[in-house]
Scaffold this active site. Structure first.
Site, PDB file in Angstrom:
ATOM      1  N   LYS A   8     -51.991 -15.117  -7.658  1.00 58.75           N
ATOM      2  CA  LYS A   8     -51.137 -15.334  -6.488  1.00 58.75           C
ATOM      3  C   LYS A   8     -50.627 -16.770  -6.418  1.00 58.75           C
ATOM      4  CE  LYS A   8     -54.429 -16.366  -2.875  1.00 58.75           C
ATOM      5  NZ  LYS A   8     -55.308 -15.842  -1.867  1.00 58.75           N
ATOM      6  N   ARG A   9     -51.289 -17.677  -7.105  1.00 56.18           N
ATOM      7  CA  ARG A   9     -50.822 -19.058  -7.101  1.00 56.18           C
ATOM      8  C   ARG A   9     -49.610 -19.242  -8.008  1.00 56.18           C
ATOM      9  NH1 ARG A   9     -55.266 -20.422  -8.950  1.00 56.18           N
ATOM     10  NH2 ARG A   9     -56.423 -18.941  -7.688  1.00 56.18           N
TER      11      ARG A   9
END
Ligand code: GLU
Length: 467
Positions: free
Chosen positions: A239-240
Protein backbone atom coordinates in the site's frame (compact mmCIF):
# COMPACT_ATOMS: atom_id res chain seq x y z
CA UNK A 1 -27.07 -29.25 1.50
CA UNK A 2 -25.12 -30.68 4.44
CA UNK A 3 -22.16 -31.89 2.39
CA UNK A 4 -22.08 -29.01 -0.05
CA UNK A 5 -18.81 -27.09 0.13
CA UNK A 6 -18.38 -24.17 2.47
CA UNK A 7 -15.91 -21.55 1.32
CA UNK A 8 -14.99 -18.50 3.29
CA UNK A 9 -13.42 -15.11 2.93
CA UNK A 10 -11.76 -13.88 6.10
CA UNK A 11 -10.41 -10.35 5.73
CA UNK A 12 -8.77 -8.42 8.52
CA UNK A 13 -10.22 -4.93 8.34
CA UNK A 14 -7.66 -2.37 7.22
CA UNK A 15 -9.82 0.59 6.24
CA UNK A 16 -9.56 -0.15 2.54
CA UNK A 17 -10.17 -3.20 0.38
CA UNK A 18 -6.97 -4.62 -1.12
CA UNK A 19 -7.21 -5.74 -4.75
CA UNK A 20 -5.53 -9.01 -3.74
CA UNK A 21 -8.32 -9.60 -1.23
CA UNK A 22 -10.81 -8.84 -3.97
CA UNK A 23 -9.26 -11.53 -6.18
CA UNK A 24 -9.35 -14.04 -3.30
CA UNK A 25 -12.98 -13.21 -2.58
CA UNK A 26 -13.91 -13.64 -6.24
CA UNK A 27 -12.17 -17.00 -6.53
CA UNK A 28 -14.13 -18.19 -3.49
CA UNK A 29 -17.37 -16.75 -4.84
CA UNK A 30 -17.00 -18.27 -8.32
CA UNK A 31 -16.45 -21.72 -6.79
CA UNK A 32 -19.31 -21.29 -4.32
CA UNK A 33 -21.70 -20.47 -7.14
CA UNK A 34 -20.64 -23.28 -9.46
CA UNK A 35 -20.54 -25.93 -6.75
CA UNK A 36 -23.77 -24.88 -5.09
CA UNK A 37 -21.94 -24.16 -1.86
CA UNK A 38 -21.86 -21.40 0.71
CA UNK A 39 -19.64 -18.34 0.94
CA UNK A 40 -18.99 -17.35 4.52
CA UNK A 41 -17.75 -13.86 5.31
CA UNK A 42 -15.79 -13.67 8.52
CA UNK A 43 -14.29 -10.41 9.68
CA UNK A 44 -11.03 -11.15 11.48
CA UNK A 45 -11.23 -8.23 13.83
CA UNK A 46 -9.36 -9.40 16.90
CA UNK A 47 -6.90 -6.55 16.59
CA UNK A 48 -8.72 -3.93 18.72
CA UNK A 49 -7.51 -1.04 16.63
CA UNK A 50 -9.10 -2.60 13.60
CA UNK A 51 -12.70 -3.21 14.38
CA UNK A 52 -14.59 -0.11 13.46
CA UNK A 53 -18.10 -0.66 12.08
CA UNK A 54 -17.36 1.57 9.08
CA UNK A 55 -14.55 -0.72 8.06
CA UNK A 56 -16.85 -3.71 8.13
CA UNK A 57 -19.38 -1.79 6.07
CA UNK A 58 -16.56 -0.90 3.68
CA UNK A 59 -15.84 -4.60 3.19
CA UNK A 60 -19.50 -5.41 2.56
CA UNK A 61 -19.83 -2.51 0.11
CA UNK A 62 -16.69 -3.51 -1.76
CA UNK A 63 -17.91 -7.11 -2.03
CA UNK A 64 -21.26 -5.93 -3.25
CA UNK A 65 -19.58 -3.74 -5.88
CA UNK A 66 -17.81 -6.90 -7.07
CA UNK A 67 -21.17 -8.64 -7.33
CA UNK A 68 -20.81 -10.60 -4.09
CA UNK A 69 -24.09 -9.63 -2.57
CA UNK A 70 -24.54 -10.19 1.15
CA UNK A 71 -28.27 -10.81 0.52
CA UNK A 72 -27.57 -13.68 -1.89
CA UNK A 73 -28.87 -17.04 -0.60
CA UNK A 74 -25.39 -18.57 -0.88
CA UNK A 75 -23.83 -15.80 1.21
CA UNK A 76 -23.53 -16.29 4.96
CA UNK A 77 -22.33 -13.78 7.53
CA UNK A 78 -20.70 -11.53 8.36
CA UNK A 79 -19.38 -13.29 11.43
CA UNK A 80 -16.90 -11.58 13.68
CA UNK A 81 -13.82 -13.31 14.99
CA UNK A 82 -13.87 -11.15 18.10
CA UNK A 83 -17.24 -12.66 19.05
CA UNK A 84 -15.66 -16.12 19.32
CA UNK A 85 -12.91 -15.37 21.83
CA UNK A 86 -14.31 -17.85 24.35
CA UNK A 87 -14.34 -20.63 21.77
CA UNK A 88 -10.73 -19.93 20.91
CA UNK A 89 -9.67 -20.17 24.54
CA UNK A 90 -11.77 -23.29 25.08
CA UNK A 91 -10.07 -24.99 22.13
CA UNK A 92 -6.69 -24.03 23.54
CA UNK A 93 -7.63 -25.57 26.90
CA UNK A 94 -8.74 -28.71 25.19
CA UNK A 95 -5.39 -28.95 23.43
CA UNK A 96 -3.68 -28.51 26.80
CA UNK A 97 -5.80 -31.22 28.41
CA UNK A 98 -5.12 -33.58 25.53
CA UNK A 99 -1.41 -33.02 25.94
CA UNK A 100 -1.09 -31.21 22.62
CA UNK A 101 -0.10 -27.97 24.30
CA UNK A 102 1.93 -26.86 27.31
CA UNK A 103 2.60 -23.71 29.29
CA UNK A 104 5.81 -21.79 29.09
CA UNK A 105 7.00 -18.86 31.19
CA UNK A 106 10.31 -18.19 29.53
CA UNK A 107 11.12 -14.62 28.55
CA UNK A 108 12.55 -13.94 25.10
CA UNK A 109 15.92 -13.33 26.78
CA UNK A 110 15.81 -16.72 28.48
CA UNK A 111 14.90 -18.37 25.19
CA UNK A 112 17.85 -16.68 23.55
CA UNK A 113 20.14 -17.79 26.35
CA UNK A 114 19.06 -21.42 25.94
CA UNK A 115 19.44 -21.21 22.20
CA UNK A 116 22.97 -19.96 22.60
CA UNK A 117 23.79 -22.91 24.84
CA UNK A 118 22.16 -25.24 22.33
CA UNK A 119 23.92 -23.61 19.41
CA UNK A 120 20.76 -23.12 17.35
CA UNK A 121 18.31 -20.28 17.04
CA UNK A 122 14.60 -20.61 17.79
CA UNK A 123 12.50 -22.21 20.47
CA UNK A 124 13.24 -25.86 20.94
CA UNK A 125 10.49 -27.13 23.16
CA UNK A 126 12.26 -25.85 26.27
CA UNK A 127 9.23 -26.02 28.55
CA UNK A 128 7.72 -29.19 27.13
CA UNK A 129 8.36 -31.29 30.19
CA UNK A 130 8.33 -28.69 32.91
CA UNK A 131 4.73 -29.41 33.83
CA UNK A 132 3.69 -25.76 34.25
CA UNK A 133 0.02 -25.30 34.94
CA UNK A 134 -0.59 -21.83 33.56
CA UNK A 135 -0.86 -18.45 35.21
CA UNK A 136 0.31 -14.88 34.77
CA UNK A 137 3.21 -14.49 32.39
CA UNK A 138 2.77 -17.91 30.80
CA UNK A 139 2.03 -18.56 27.15
CA UNK A 140 0.46 -21.72 25.84
CA UNK A 141 2.50 -23.45 23.15
CA UNK A 142 1.52 -26.17 20.75
CA UNK A 143 3.53 -29.37 21.01
CA UNK A 144 4.56 -29.95 17.40
CA UNK A 145 4.68 -33.68 16.80
CA UNK A 146 7.58 -35.45 15.13
CA UNK A 147 7.50 -36.42 11.50
CA UNK A 148 6.32 -34.41 8.57
CA UNK A 149 3.23 -32.54 7.49
CA UNK A 150 1.95 -32.72 3.95
CA UNK A 151 -0.30 -29.92 2.85
CA UNK A 152 -2.33 -30.96 -0.19
CA UNK A 153 -2.91 -27.78 -2.05
CA UNK A 154 -5.08 -27.55 -5.15
CA UNK A 155 -2.84 -24.89 -6.67
CA UNK A 156 0.54 -26.16 -5.54
CA UNK A 157 0.12 -29.91 -5.23
CA UNK A 158 1.52 -31.65 -2.16
CA UNK A 159 3.79 -29.39 -0.16
CA UNK A 160 5.86 -31.21 2.43
CA UNK A 161 7.11 -29.66 5.66
CA UNK A 162 9.52 -31.38 8.02
CA UNK A 163 8.05 -30.88 11.48
CA UNK A 164 11.45 -30.30 13.05
CA UNK A 165 11.60 -27.02 11.11
CA UNK A 166 8.48 -25.82 12.90
CA UNK A 167 8.90 -24.60 16.46
CA UNK A 168 6.32 -25.09 19.19
CA UNK A 169 4.21 -22.07 18.28
CA UNK A 170 2.20 -19.95 20.67
CA UNK A 171 -1.57 -20.49 20.91
CA UNK A 172 -2.38 -18.13 23.79
CA UNK A 173 -0.38 -15.04 24.68
CA UNK A 174 0.64 -14.43 28.26
CA UNK A 175 -2.38 -12.14 28.66
CA UNK A 176 -4.57 -15.09 27.66
CA UNK A 177 -5.54 -13.76 24.25
CA UNK A 178 -5.59 -16.23 21.35
CA UNK A 179 -3.10 -15.97 18.50
CA UNK A 180 -4.29 -15.59 14.92
CA UNK A 181 -3.32 -19.12 13.87
CA UNK A 182 -5.54 -20.66 16.51
CA UNK A 183 -8.48 -18.27 16.18
CA UNK A 184 -8.51 -18.72 12.42
CA UNK A 185 -8.65 -22.53 12.70
CA UNK A 186 -11.20 -22.60 15.51
CA UNK A 187 -13.46 -20.29 13.53
CA UNK A 188 -13.08 -22.36 10.38
CA UNK A 189 -14.02 -25.47 12.36
CA UNK A 190 -16.93 -23.73 14.05
CA UNK A 191 -18.18 -22.47 10.69
CA UNK A 192 -17.78 -25.94 9.16
CA UNK A 193 -15.48 -24.64 6.46
CA UNK A 194 -14.49 -27.28 3.92
CA UNK A 195 -12.38 -25.20 1.51
CA UNK A 196 -9.78 -22.59 2.36
CA UNK A 197 -8.77 -20.51 -0.64
CA UNK A 198 -6.47 -17.71 0.42
CA UNK A 199 -3.33 -15.75 -0.34
CA UNK A 200 -0.01 -17.50 -0.81
CA UNK A 201 1.51 -15.59 2.10
CA UNK A 202 -0.42 -17.89 4.46
CA UNK A 203 1.18 -21.06 3.11
CA UNK A 204 3.89 -21.12 5.81
CA UNK A 205 1.09 -21.06 8.42
CA UNK A 206 -0.69 -23.96 6.87
CA UNK A 207 1.28 -26.92 8.28
CA UNK A 208 0.79 -25.45 11.77
CA UNK A 209 -2.89 -24.95 11.15
CA UNK A 210 -3.29 -28.40 9.71
CA UNK A 211 -1.73 -29.81 12.90
CA UNK A 212 -4.35 -27.88 14.87
CA UNK A 213 -7.18 -29.33 12.78
CA UNK A 214 -5.76 -32.81 13.36
CA UNK A 215 -5.29 -32.26 17.07
CA UNK A 216 -8.83 -30.92 17.38
CA UNK A 217 -10.07 -34.08 15.67
CA UNK A 218 -11.52 -32.49 12.56
CA UNK A 219 -10.66 -33.32 8.97
CA UNK A 220 -8.64 -30.38 7.59
CA UNK A 221 -10.15 -28.38 4.73
CA UNK A 222 -9.10 -28.53 1.11
CA UNK A 223 -6.36 -25.94 0.84
CA UNK A 224 -5.57 -23.62 -2.04
CA UNK A 225 -3.03 -20.82 -1.89
CA UNK A 226 -3.37 -18.38 -4.73
CA UNK A 227 -0.39 -16.52 -6.15
CA UNK A 228 0.81 -13.24 -4.78
CA UNK A 229 0.16 -10.06 -6.80
CA UNK A 230 3.24 -8.10 -7.84
CA UNK A 231 3.91 -4.72 -9.45
CA UNK A 232 5.89 -3.90 -12.57
CA UNK A 233 9.17 -4.37 -10.68
CA UNK A 234 7.97 -7.82 -9.63
CA UNK A 235 7.66 -6.62 -6.04
CA UNK A 236 4.74 -7.69 -3.93
CA UNK A 237 1.98 -5.06 -4.12
CA UNK A 238 2.21 -2.82 -1.11
CA UNK A 239 0.00 0.00 0.00
CA UNK A 240 2.98 2.31 0.38
CA UNK A 241 4.27 1.78 -3.13
CA UNK A 242 1.29 0.78 -5.19
CA UNK A 243 -2.32 1.61 -5.81
CA UNK A 244 -3.91 -1.33 -4.01
CA UNK A 245 -7.27 -0.03 -2.80
CA UNK A 246 -10.22 -1.33 -4.77
CA UNK A 247 -12.11 1.82 -3.78
CA UNK A 248 -9.60 3.93 -5.64
CA UNK A 249 -10.18 2.06 -8.89
CA UNK A 250 -13.90 2.42 -8.40
CA UNK A 251 -13.48 6.19 -7.95
CA UNK A 252 -11.37 6.37 -11.07
CA UNK A 253 -14.14 4.92 -13.15
CA UNK A 254 -13.19 1.28 -13.52
CA UNK A 255 -16.42 -0.62 -14.12
CA UNK A 256 -17.05 -3.44 -11.66
CA UNK A 257 -17.50 -6.01 -14.45
CA UNK A 258 -14.13 -5.06 -15.91
CA UNK A 259 -12.47 -5.23 -12.49
CA UNK A 260 -14.00 -8.62 -11.75
CA UNK A 261 -12.96 -10.03 -15.11
CA UNK A 262 -9.46 -8.61 -14.80
CA UNK A 263 -8.93 -9.86 -11.24
CA UNK A 264 -10.00 -13.36 -12.23
CA UNK A 265 -7.24 -13.46 -14.87
CA UNK A 266 -4.50 -12.80 -12.30
CA UNK A 267 -3.24 -16.35 -12.09
CA UNK A 268 -5.86 -17.94 -14.29
CA UNK A 269 -6.99 -17.72 -17.91
CA UNK A 270 -10.27 -18.64 -19.53
CA UNK A 271 -10.01 -21.36 -22.18
CA UNK A 272 -10.90 -19.36 -25.30
CA UNK A 273 -8.73 -16.96 -27.24
CA UNK A 274 -9.80 -13.89 -25.30
CA UNK A 275 -9.48 -13.12 -21.64
CA UNK A 276 -12.50 -10.84 -21.77
CA UNK A 277 -15.34 -13.12 -20.83
CA UNK A 278 -18.63 -12.71 -19.02
CA UNK A 279 -18.93 -13.66 -15.36
CA UNK A 280 -21.23 -16.56 -16.20
CA UNK A 281 -18.58 -18.34 -18.24
CA UNK A 282 -15.99 -17.59 -15.59
CA UNK A 283 -18.18 -19.35 -13.05
CA UNK A 284 -18.54 -22.34 -15.36
CA UNK A 285 -14.87 -22.59 -16.23
CA UNK A 286 -12.88 -21.49 -13.22
CA UNK A 287 -10.94 -24.28 -11.48
CA UNK A 288 -8.28 -23.91 -8.80
CA UNK A 289 -6.37 -26.74 -10.46
CA UNK A 290 -5.79 -24.37 -13.39
CA UNK A 291 -4.48 -21.51 -11.27
CA UNK A 292 -0.86 -20.77 -11.91
CA UNK A 293 1.46 -20.61 -8.92
CA UNK A 294 3.88 -17.99 -10.12
CA UNK A 295 3.33 -14.39 -8.98
CA UNK A 296 0.75 -12.48 -10.99
CA UNK A 297 1.54 -9.02 -12.35
CA UNK A 298 -1.18 -6.53 -11.47
CA UNK A 299 -0.93 -4.49 -14.65
CA UNK A 300 -2.88 -1.25 -14.46
CA UNK A 301 -2.47 -0.65 -18.19
CA UNK A 302 -4.06 -3.99 -18.92
CA UNK A 303 -6.83 -3.29 -16.42
CA UNK A 304 -7.53 0.00 -18.22
CA UNK A 305 -7.58 -1.81 -21.56
CA UNK A 306 -10.12 -4.29 -20.15
CA UNK A 307 -12.11 -1.37 -18.86
CA UNK A 308 -12.07 0.41 -22.22
CA UNK A 309 -13.52 -2.75 -23.76
CA UNK A 310 -16.22 -2.94 -21.12
CA UNK A 311 -17.07 0.74 -21.58
CA UNK A 312 -17.40 0.28 -25.35
CA UNK A 313 -19.67 -2.68 -24.74
CA UNK A 314 -22.10 -0.52 -22.76
CA UNK A 315 -25.14 0.81 -24.57
CA UNK A 316 -25.02 4.56 -25.12
CA UNK A 317 -27.73 5.02 -22.48
CA UNK A 318 -25.75 2.98 -19.98
CA UNK A 319 -22.61 4.93 -20.78
CA UNK A 320 -24.43 8.21 -20.16
CA UNK A 321 -25.83 6.84 -16.93
CA UNK A 322 -22.48 5.50 -15.68
CA UNK A 323 -20.83 8.82 -16.50
CA UNK A 324 -23.15 10.87 -14.29
CA UNK A 325 -21.27 10.56 -10.98
CA UNK A 326 -18.03 11.45 -12.75
CA UNK A 327 -19.51 14.56 -14.37
CA UNK A 328 -19.81 15.95 -10.87
CA UNK A 329 -16.00 16.20 -10.92
CA UNK A 330 -16.01 18.51 -13.94
CA UNK A 331 -14.14 21.80 -13.56
CA UNK A 332 -16.99 23.85 -15.07
CA UNK A 333 -19.39 25.95 -12.99
CA UNK A 334 -22.33 23.66 -12.20
CA UNK A 335 -24.87 26.00 -13.79
CA UNK A 336 -23.12 25.84 -17.14
CA UNK A 337 -23.57 22.10 -17.45
CA UNK A 338 -26.09 21.09 -20.05
CA UNK A 339 -27.35 17.51 -20.01
CA UNK A 340 -28.64 17.71 -23.58
CA UNK A 341 -25.26 18.78 -24.86
CA UNK A 342 -23.65 15.94 -22.93
CA UNK A 343 -26.02 13.46 -24.52
CA UNK A 344 -25.03 14.73 -27.95
CA UNK A 345 -21.33 14.49 -27.13
CA UNK A 346 -21.56 11.10 -25.42
CA UNK A 347 -21.45 9.04 -28.66
CA UNK A 348 -18.25 10.87 -29.63
CA UNK A 349 -16.39 9.94 -26.46
CA UNK A 350 -18.01 6.59 -25.65
CA UNK A 351 -15.39 4.68 -27.66
CA UNK A 352 -12.50 6.91 -26.66
CA UNK A 353 -12.18 6.63 -22.89
CA UNK A 354 -10.52 3.85 -20.93
CA UNK A 355 -11.93 4.95 -17.58
CA UNK A 356 -14.98 7.01 -16.71
CA UNK A 357 -12.85 9.52 -14.84
CA UNK A 358 -11.56 10.66 -18.25
CA UNK A 359 -15.05 11.79 -19.23
CA UNK A 360 -15.04 15.29 -17.64
CA UNK A 361 -11.80 16.38 -19.28
CA UNK A 362 -13.06 15.11 -22.65
CA UNK A 363 -16.13 17.32 -22.52
CA UNK A 364 -15.20 20.25 -20.29
CA UNK A 365 -14.70 22.66 -23.21
CA UNK A 366 -18.43 22.52 -23.89
CA UNK A 367 -19.25 23.74 -20.40
CA UNK A 368 -16.44 26.16 -19.62
CA UNK A 369 -16.94 29.75 -20.69
CA UNK A 370 -13.31 30.01 -21.75
CA UNK A 371 -11.44 26.75 -21.59
CA UNK A 372 -7.96 27.31 -20.38
CA UNK A 373 -5.47 26.74 -23.17
CA UNK A 374 -2.70 24.38 -22.27
CA UNK A 375 0.66 26.13 -22.78
CA UNK A 376 2.41 23.19 -24.36
CA UNK A 377 -0.51 22.61 -26.66
CA UNK A 378 -0.40 26.26 -27.71
CA UNK A 379 3.34 26.33 -28.46
CA UNK A 380 3.21 23.01 -30.24
CA UNK A 381 0.40 23.96 -32.58
CA UNK A 382 0.52 27.71 -33.03
CA UNK A 383 4.19 27.95 -34.00
CA UNK A 384 3.66 26.77 -37.60
CA UNK A 385 3.62 29.25 -40.48
CA UNK A 386 0.06 28.28 -41.42
CA UNK A 387 -1.64 28.23 -38.00
CA UNK A 388 -2.83 31.80 -38.01
CA UNK A 389 -4.10 31.67 -41.61
CA UNK A 390 -5.82 28.35 -40.99
CA UNK A 391 -7.72 29.76 -38.04
CA UNK A 392 -8.53 33.06 -39.74
CA UNK A 393 -9.72 31.52 -43.00
CA UNK A 394 -11.69 28.81 -41.22
CA UNK A 395 -13.33 31.42 -39.01
CA UNK A 396 -14.31 33.41 -42.03
CA UNK A 397 -15.62 30.47 -44.04
CA UNK A 398 -17.78 28.97 -41.32
CA UNK A 399 -19.76 32.17 -41.02
CA UNK A 400 -21.76 31.08 -44.05
CA UNK A 401 -21.38 27.31 -44.23
CA UNK A 402 -24.23 24.91 -43.63
CA UNK A 403 -23.94 23.89 -39.94
CA UNK A 404 -23.02 20.25 -39.89
CA UNK A 405 -19.75 18.40 -39.35
CA UNK A 406 -19.38 17.21 -42.94
CA UNK A 407 -19.66 20.72 -44.29
CA UNK A 408 -17.31 22.04 -41.59
CA UNK A 409 -14.78 19.42 -42.41
CA UNK A 410 -15.19 20.17 -46.13
CA UNK A 411 -14.24 23.77 -45.50
CA UNK A 412 -10.97 22.93 -43.83
CA UNK A 413 -10.22 20.14 -46.29
CA UNK A 414 -10.49 22.46 -49.27
CA UNK A 415 -8.29 25.02 -47.57
CA UNK A 416 -5.76 22.34 -46.56
CA UNK A 417 -5.52 20.88 -50.06
CA UNK A 418 -5.05 24.28 -51.62
CA UNK A 419 -1.95 24.71 -49.48
CA UNK A 420 -0.63 21.22 -50.12
CA UNK A 421 -0.91 20.37 -46.40
CA UNK A 422 -2.43 17.55 -44.39
CA UNK A 423 -5.70 17.81 -42.47
CA UNK A 424 -4.12 16.21 -39.42
CA UNK A 425 -1.77 19.19 -39.23
CA UNK A 426 -4.15 22.00 -40.06
CA UNK A 427 -6.88 20.95 -37.68
CA UNK A 428 -4.47 20.94 -34.71
CA UNK A 429 -4.38 24.72 -34.12
CA UNK A 430 -8.13 24.91 -34.60
CA UNK A 431 -8.65 22.20 -32.03
CA UNK A 432 -6.42 23.97 -29.53
CA UNK A 433 -8.19 27.28 -30.14
CA UNK A 434 -11.55 25.67 -29.44
CA UNK A 435 -10.88 23.01 -26.82
CA UNK A 436 -7.60 24.13 -25.24
CA UNK A 437 -6.01 20.74 -25.86
CA UNK A 438 -4.36 18.73 -28.62
CA UNK A 439 -6.50 15.65 -28.05
CA UNK A 440 -10.21 15.21 -27.56
CA UNK A 441 -13.35 14.06 -29.28
CA UNK A 442 -13.67 14.32 -33.08
CA UNK A 443 -13.24 17.98 -33.95
CA UNK A 444 -15.90 18.76 -36.53
CA UNK A 445 -18.62 16.89 -34.68
CA UNK A 446 -17.64 18.84 -31.56
CA UNK A 447 -17.77 22.15 -33.41
CA UNK A 448 -21.20 21.27 -34.76
CA UNK A 449 -22.44 20.73 -31.20
CA UNK A 450 -20.68 23.78 -29.81
CA UNK A 451 -22.50 26.01 -32.31
CA UNK A 452 -21.60 28.74 -34.75
CA UNK A 453 -21.41 31.72 -32.42
CA UNK A 454 -19.36 30.10 -29.71
CA UNK A 455 -16.97 28.61 -32.26
CA UNK A 456 -16.51 32.00 -33.90
CA UNK A 457 -15.88 33.62 -30.53
CA UNK A 458 -13.18 31.12 -29.57
CA UNK A 459 -11.46 31.38 -32.94
CA UNK A 460 -11.46 35.15 -32.63
CA UNK A 461 -9.91 34.93 -29.15
CA UNK A 462 -7.14 32.74 -30.48
CA UNK A 463 -6.50 35.14 -33.35
CA UNK A 464 -6.18 38.09 -31.04
CA UNK A 465 -3.80 36.12 -28.84
CA UNK A 466 -1.72 35.38 -31.96
CA UNK A 467 -1.61 39.12 -32.60
N1 GLU B 1 -7.36 -12.54 8.05
C1 GLU B 1 -6.40 -13.11 7.17
C2 GLU B 1 -5.94 -12.07 6.17
O1 GLU B 1 -6.64 -11.11 5.95
C3 GLU B 1 -6.98 -14.23 6.36
C4 GLU B 1 -6.50 -15.53 6.74
C5 GLU B 1 -7.12 -16.64 5.98
O2 GLU B 1 -7.73 -16.40 4.92
O3 GLU B 1 -7.04 -17.74 6.48
O4 GLU B 1 -4.90 -12.23 5.61
Amino acid sequence: MSDSPRYRFAPSPTGFFHVGGARTALYNWALTLREGGTFVLRIEDTDESRNSPEWTQGIIDALSWLGIDSQHPQFEGPYFQSANAELHVAAAMRLFQQGNAYWCDMTPEQVQERSKELGKQGYHGYSRDRGLTGGPGQVLRFRVPEGKTIVSDLVRGDVEFANDTIEDFVLLRSNGSPMFLLANVVDDIEMRITNVVRAEEHLPNTPKQQMLWDALGVKPPVWAHVPVLVNEQRKKLSKRRDKVALEQYREEGILPDAMVNYLMTLGWAPSGDTEIVPWQSIVEEFRLENVNHSPAFFDIKKLNAFNGDYIRALSLEAFIEESQPFLANGTWPAERFNAEVFEKVAPLIHTRVATLSEVPSMVDFFFLADPEIDNDAWTKTMGSDFAKDAIADFALAIGAVEWNHDALKGVLETWTESRGLKLGKTQAPIRVAITGRTVGPPLFESIEILGRDETARRLANALSRLG
